[in-house]
Design an enzyme around this catalytic site. Sequence first.
Site, PDB file in Angstrom:
ATOM      1  N   PRO B 651      14.404 -26.879 -22.265  1.00  0.00           N
ATOM      2  CA  PRO B 651      14.889 -27.128 -20.898  1.00  0.00           C
ATOM      3  C   PRO B 651      14.517 -26.022 -19.916  1.00  0.00           C
ATOM      4  O   PRO B 651      14.242 -26.299 -18.748  1.00  0.00           O
ATOM      5  CB  PRO B 651      16.413 -27.200 -21.074  1.00  0.00           C
ATOM      6  CG  PRO B 651      16.646 -27.446 -22.519  1.00  0.00           C
ATOM      7  CD  PRO B 651      15.472 -26.873 -23.262  1.00  0.00           C
ATOM      8  N   GLN B 657       8.469 -26.073 -15.009  1.00  0.00           N
ATOM      9  CA  GLN B 657       7.334 -26.965 -14.730  1.00  0.00           C
ATOM     10  C   GLN B 657       7.669 -27.890 -13.574  1.00  0.00           C
ATOM     11  O   GLN B 657       6.842 -28.156 -12.706  1.00  0.00           O
ATOM     12  CB  GLN B 657       7.045 -27.829 -15.972  1.00  0.00           C
ATOM     13  CG  GLN B 657       6.322 -27.108 -17.057  1.00  0.00           C
ATOM     14  CD  GLN B 657       4.853 -27.449 -16.975  1.00  0.00           C
ATOM     15  OE1 GLN B 657       4.127 -26.933 -16.129  1.00  0.00           O
ATOM     16  NE2 GLN B 657       4.397 -28.325 -17.822  1.00  0.00           N
ATOM     17  N   LYS B 720       7.953 -37.383 -23.375  1.00  0.00           N
ATOM     18  CA  LYS B 720       7.096 -37.918 -22.314  1.00  0.00           C
ATOM     19  C   LYS B 720       6.225 -36.796 -21.744  1.00  0.00           C
ATOM     20  O   LYS B 720       5.182 -36.496 -22.295  1.00  0.00           O
ATOM     21  CB  LYS B 720       7.962 -38.586 -21.244  1.00  0.00           C
ATOM     22  CG  LYS B 720       8.569 -39.918 -21.711  1.00  0.00           C
ATOM     23  CD  LYS B 720       9.386 -40.554 -20.600  1.00  0.00           C
ATOM     24  CE  LYS B 720       9.729 -42.011 -20.910  1.00  0.00           C
ATOM     25  NZ  LYS B 720      10.586 -42.600 -19.849  1.00  0.00           N
ATOM     26  N   GLY B 721       6.648 -36.157 -20.688  1.00  0.00           N
ATOM     27  CA  GLY B 721       5.840 -35.088 -20.107  1.00  0.00           C
ATOM     28  C   GLY B 721       6.392 -34.713 -18.750  1.00  0.00           C
ATOM     29  O   GLY B 721       6.954 -35.563 -18.045  1.00  0.00           O
ATOM     30  N   GLU B 724       3.320 -32.874 -14.283  1.00  0.00           N
ATOM     31  CA  GLU B 724       2.766 -33.313 -13.005  1.00  0.00           C
ATOM     32  C   GLU B 724       3.745 -34.070 -12.131  1.00  0.00           C
ATOM     33  O   GLU B 724       3.554 -34.185 -10.919  1.00  0.00           O
ATOM     34  CB  GLU B 724       1.513 -34.171 -13.273  1.00  0.00           C
ATOM     35  CG  GLU B 724       0.395 -33.328 -13.849  1.00  0.00           C
ATOM     36  CD  GLU B 724      -0.697 -34.140 -14.506  1.00  0.00           C
ATOM     37  OE1 GLU B 724      -1.682 -34.450 -13.835  1.00  0.00           O
ATOM     38  OE2 GLU B 724      -0.587 -34.450 -15.717  1.00  0.00           O
TER      39      GLU B 724
END
Lengths: 180, 758
Positions: B651, B657, B720-721, B724
Amino acid sequence: MPLTLHLTVNGEAHRVDLTDPRPTLLDVLRERIGLTGTKKGCDRGQCGACTVLLDGQRVNSCLVLAASADGAEVTTIEGLSADGALHPVQAAFIENDAFQCGFCTPGQVMSAVGLLAEGETGGDPERIREGMSGNLCRCAAYPGITAAVMDAFARMEAAEGERADDRARTEDRARQGEPA
Amino acid sequence: MTDMIEPVSPDTLANGSAHVRLGSNAGQPLTRADGRLKVTGRATFAADNRPDGMLYAVYVSATIARGRVTHLDVDAAKAHPGVVEVMTPANRPPLARDPDAKPHPFALKVDALQNDRVRYAGQPIALVIAETLEAAAEGAVLLAPAYAAEPARMDEATGEIFATEIAGFGNPALFEKGDVEAGLAAAARRVEARYTTPAQYHNAMEPHAIVAAWEGDRLILDMPTQAPALSTAEFASFFGIPPQNVLVRSPFIGGGFGSKAFATGPYLLAMLAARMVGRPVKMVHRRDQQFGPVGHRGATRQTLRLGAAADGRLTALDHTALSTTSSFDDFLEPAANASHNMYASPAMRMAHQGLRNDVGTPGAMRAPGEATGSAALECAMDEAAEACGMDPLAFRLANYAETDPQTGRPFSSKALRECYTAAAERFGWSGRPLAPRQMRDDEGRLVGWGMGSALFPCPMFEAEARATIHADGTGTVEISASEMGQGALTALAQIAADGLGIDGDRLDFRSGDSSLPNGGIAGGSGHTATAGSAIFTAGADAVRRLAEIAVADEASPLFGASNSGVEARGGRLHRVDDPSRSETYAAILSRAGLSSVTGEGKGARDPAAAESRAMFSHGAVFAEVTVDPDLAQIRVTRLVGAFAAGRIVNPRLATSQLTGGMIWGIGFALHEETVYDPRTGRPMNADFAGYHVPVNADVPSVEALLVEETDRHVNALGIKGVGEIGITGTVGAIANALWHATGVRVRDFPVKMETLLG
């Protein structure tokens, strides 16, 4: 035009023989002395990745002609932590996740150390953000950087407070004729 | 579709190995494994390498955008003290592969001195190799190129507009569903608006850098790359050597954002230079050389047409994009495709055209297509909400897509409603006045609130990993993953430790070197999912082999348990039916007389899941801006985002990110723009003084909330990711907040003070 440069870098004396006068302090540190912790991000004083302390002041080492720094004392990221113990700013950067890729980090850390030494910000986040704005971070770890500098300021204040208390106690004892 | 799978807890794999569980290490907010190296200056980036005998190379950048190089003063450069060699098209050694060929769909044409043509400003046209950096730089100046320049084509009027079937990396350029014109005709409210986004350059803090050395027919490269193992085949193809003859070392990448995933012309020239002089060569881009041959986000002009019924539900969604590319290659920013999967509409049309200008070929830059496309979509949705007299959030909820609008498939998971709720509550959205110019701060500045929805796909690529349990009970996991700031060395090691069932401090995680098993590419926000799956499977495979030994060994307390009847944790195997009966890895290996046991694993998308589900991360971003009523000075005073991206491995790092992506959204909305001189085609702001990115003072308050989400389809780990998605949603949220503050609709990015002043 060969010239000889004397620098004290992280407490160590260096003699650098230059074959010409063009190298910057940054390129001397990185390519001649081999201290590659200091990074080159733009080479024109716009990103702050090359920040070092020159005679105690934070500077963009890419804007300093090495020849003009003859006799100077330079502190780089490699010279910040003594005996493996992290400087409070370094520790706070890790704990506050104040970096991602880490390329700008040596410059950020040195800039933060310089900023706190300047003593203009206190723990005010807005002043810290302003004072750290010469150091770009494309990963945009800015929230962590600001938190880290505030954190480091608080730690250094607390440590300074303890030292002051110790001094006061010592002085009290001295006044009362007790051994320190 | 019936769903026979029982819900699973986040700590249990849907279809992974029975032996190991995620959760002891993965999921913990650990600080970065490379933190100490990075704050002490000991993390080694490519340009920090100085092998013995190394020379310095500086390449010369074209200062025209179109034409021919007619003269280079090679003699003057060579006469300069310290200059060793000059490479031009006249003496450039041959390459085994044509730089203009496209042998596979992801290949981009590169400029490696194949001729005297100039096709964009910043193109390499010569290279100087010298004993010192200063001599190489001076030699490059002394080459003093002369050109036969042709007029640069830098806009729609002079460039060629062309039809295309492909946008982005192999995506269809056209998608149609239902009858858009009929949907628009039937709408109670219609919005049509045109948005522009400029050319943006990645500008990672670390400029592209390489130290190239040849040992016979072996090529040793220290360079930052988002795909260490994959890039060996690419580089090898240019030199006619086998991929295994190329070693790429990329322990740390100083930011990539899509710019460090591909072969580039300057990199090839450095490799050629090293071969030419028979010594290692270091070449580091100047900052201005980051504008040209290493890709960028291509400029777009996008038109959105939305129709909505009186209740606010969309009747049609039409999104077309004109994407700028180079004169010689075809990468088109797939901006319109960002509208495929966000909002429900009975009629949809997403289409692209290309525009050829004399610029370097664009490529993937953090959220390619999604960033530009969602900027326009979220602004248009805001304009449609206004037209319907609805709150922007209520309008989006009215158009919530319960199934994927593009394919009709169910989502593998979608906690977007929860994201809206969490972010709106944290931001304090309720009570926002519908009309603009209603709010002021204590100092009289206009205050506006805006929001946007965020979305990003969850691709998986292919990766392999190797995991070993040693006789002392420690583990090693090997994969050529890429640490580029996202925290791969930390998060992947967390997954690796869980895969091996050991504590993180008992793990040696080896990465960033192409000789290790292929870790795939750190891109598309799919690295943790892909490499993580390979790592976890490899660990589980090693544990399975160990379990086979133990359950067959009469001396083991695990003897007689079925192979699936044991579980690994804390460096021990436990019987599932009696967890008090356990044995350490070290004891099992010692009795078996083995020094180690090794497992292998692969990570890739399950094809059946890919066919049946739509897979996306989702989020919601809320922005507050202030605008000086007289000077129109803009401040983004608050950003709050909430994101649902499946399992979060770390986390602390995921939050960084996401906030980093959101701050990219600030840059996109307000700062980043490449300004080309229309006469020469040169970027006029190819440095950080002119190409503005957010600085610390631009970011007073950014917060990212993690919304819990369990996904049992996306991959066995449920990952997932997050790399972006942060930029999507944010750009629109800021633009919409600016409208709310000022009443001015801003449709050209970056938004400037003069636009608001009218």
